[in-house]
Design a protein around this motif. Sequence first.
Motif, PDB file in Angstrom:
ATOM      1  N   ASN A 112      51.864  37.377  71.795  1.00 22.00           N
ATOM      2  CA  ASN A 112      51.312  38.483  72.564  1.00 22.00           C
ATOM      3  C   ASN A 112      52.395  39.239  73.324  1.00 22.00           C
ATOM      4  O   ASN A 112      52.164  40.353  73.801  1.00 22.00           O
ATOM      5  CB  ASN A 112      50.276  37.978  73.569  1.00 22.00           C
ATOM      6  CG  ASN A 112      49.078  37.366  72.879  1.00 22.00           C
ATOM      7  OD1 ASN A 112      48.582  37.913  71.914  1.00 22.00           O
ATOM      8  ND2 ASN A 112      48.617  36.220  73.372  1.00 22.00           N
ATOM      9  N   ASP A 147      48.733  43.915  70.743  1.00 21.80           N
ATOM     10  CA  ASP A 147      47.314  43.765  70.426  1.00 21.80           C
ATOM     11  C   ASP A 147      47.039  44.586  69.157  1.00 21.80           C
ATOM     12  O   ASP A 147      46.997  45.810  69.223  1.00 21.80           O
ATOM     13  CB  ASP A 147      46.448  44.249  71.576  1.00 21.80           C
ATOM     14  CG  ASP A 147      44.958  43.992  71.341  1.00 21.80           C
ATOM     15  OD1 ASP A 147      44.640  43.193  70.431  1.00 21.80           O
ATOM     16  OD2 ASP A 147      44.132  44.585  72.056  1.00 21.80           O
ATOM     17  N   GLN A 188      43.908  36.161  64.881  1.00 19.65           N
ATOM     18  CA  GLN A 188      43.621  37.144  65.922  1.00 19.65           C
ATOM     19  C   GLN A 188      42.412  36.730  66.752  1.00 19.65           C
ATOM     20  O   GLN A 188      42.389  36.899  67.980  1.00 19.65           O
ATOM     21  CB  GLN A 188      43.399  38.515  65.291  1.00 19.65           C
ATOM     22  CG  GLN A 188      44.655  39.106  64.666  1.00 19.65           C
ATOM     23  CD  GLN A 188      44.384  40.373  63.878  1.00 19.65           C
ATOM     24  OE1 GLN A 188      43.287  40.939  63.949  1.00 19.65           O
ATOM     25  NE2 GLN A 188      45.367  40.827  63.105  1.00 19.65           N
ATOM     26  N   SER A 189      41.404  36.158  66.093  1.00 17.01           N
ATOM     27  CA  SER A 189      40.218  35.703  66.818  1.00 17.01           C
ATOM     28  C   SER A 189      40.552  34.559  67.764  1.00 17.01           C
ATOM     29  O   SER A 189      40.109  34.541  68.926  1.00 17.01           O
ATOM     30  CB  SER A 189      39.128  35.262  65.829  1.00 17.01           C
ATOM     31  OG  SER A 189      38.670  36.344  65.053  1.00 17.01           O
ATOM     32  N   ARG A 192      42.358  35.930  70.771  1.00 17.97           N
ATOM     33  CA  ARG A 192      41.473  36.617  71.711  1.00 17.97           C
ATOM     34  C   ARG A 192      40.707  35.617  72.579  1.00 17.97           C
ATOM     35  O   ARG A 192      40.570  35.798  73.790  1.00 17.97           O
ATOM     36  CB  ARG A 192      40.489  37.524  70.964  1.00 17.97           C
ATOM     37  CG  ARG A 192      41.086  38.826  70.464  1.00 17.97           C
ATOM     38  CD  ARG A 192      40.011  39.797  70.032  1.00 17.97           C
ATOM     39  NE  ARG A 192      39.235  39.304  68.897  1.00 17.97           N
ATOM     40  CZ  ARG A 192      39.531  39.530  67.637  1.00 17.97           C
ATOM     41  NH1 ARG A 192      40.624  40.234  67.330  1.00 17.97           N
ATOM     42  NH2 ARG A 192      38.778  39.055  66.663  1.00 17.97           N
TER      43      ARG A 192
END
Length: 325
Positions: A112, A147, A188-189, A192
């Motif tokens: 990130n 992101d 990515q999930s 998050r």
Amino acid sequence: MPKRFSTKTLTIVEEPSRTRSGVGIFEYTDDYSVFHYGKMPDRIPGKGEAIARMVAFNAELLKEAGVPTHFRRFHPPNHIEVELVRVLDPAVAPIAAAERNYLVPLQVIFRNELPAGNSLRRRLAAGTVSLSDLGLDSVPAEDARFDPPLIEFTTKLEEIDRFVTTDEACRIAALDERRLARVQELTQSVDRVITAHARAVGLEHADGKVEYGIDGDGDVMLVDQAGTPDENRLTLRGLPIGKQVMRDFYLARGLEAQVQQWAAEGVPRSRWAVPEPLSVGFVAPVADMYRSLCEAWTGTRIWGAPPLDDVMATVGLLNTGSVNW
């Protein structure tokens, strides 16, 4: 007979086959590992239970977010029951595209941010990875956030993990375009979910790693664990929480370079010198760090550990000179 890893032990209850998943139980121990050395000299009391409880908690968060995992159930205080897939080593024989029920022999690294000193910045400076490999036009600022996250791949079953291109990763793991896209989507999930929960408990989430398997239907699922301080870089007001504290201790003593040298020279692990133990007075605050993080993360009081703010103030003193690093 149980299989011993650096920080946990696997008991196989039911062997997996090509058409059917197996069942295994991981016991999380108080051991830790840095720089691919393997089991280190010290044990961190309570670490195994803290990690196991976070694994179980995160498995439920990920399930709610629609991320398929091999998690079955939690056996308190430090055992996790999982679905098992086969381990196929591409160094022995290439993995066929039609294979099912196997471990994807890769680690997926997601970032990130790229703070100063980050290993990716060092590799960019050395020219071992290019901006185009990462989909970037220029070197990001130190305070830049990504992101979606930057995603890279390393090998999983080699003596020392190495970074590989996306094309090589797909070849090694028999990932077609659909499976690669699914790996990226799930990564990515996961990011998050972990990032959101970290912020909810007052932490920042910089980066992490995940691993995957291919199930009996040929679909991708998350395996191993996600969102713990052993896989993810979590910080509290800039202070690292988790394994990074021990990494820094041994980085200052040259262990990372020594391990890389032993591996490059082909020195068998049985002949690697045992690292010095952690300094006196180091283990107890680090044990409090794991327990406090677990209680803050899960919202459950287990040990009655000190508040994470207080613990990290003590650990911060270790990091700034109260202990001879």
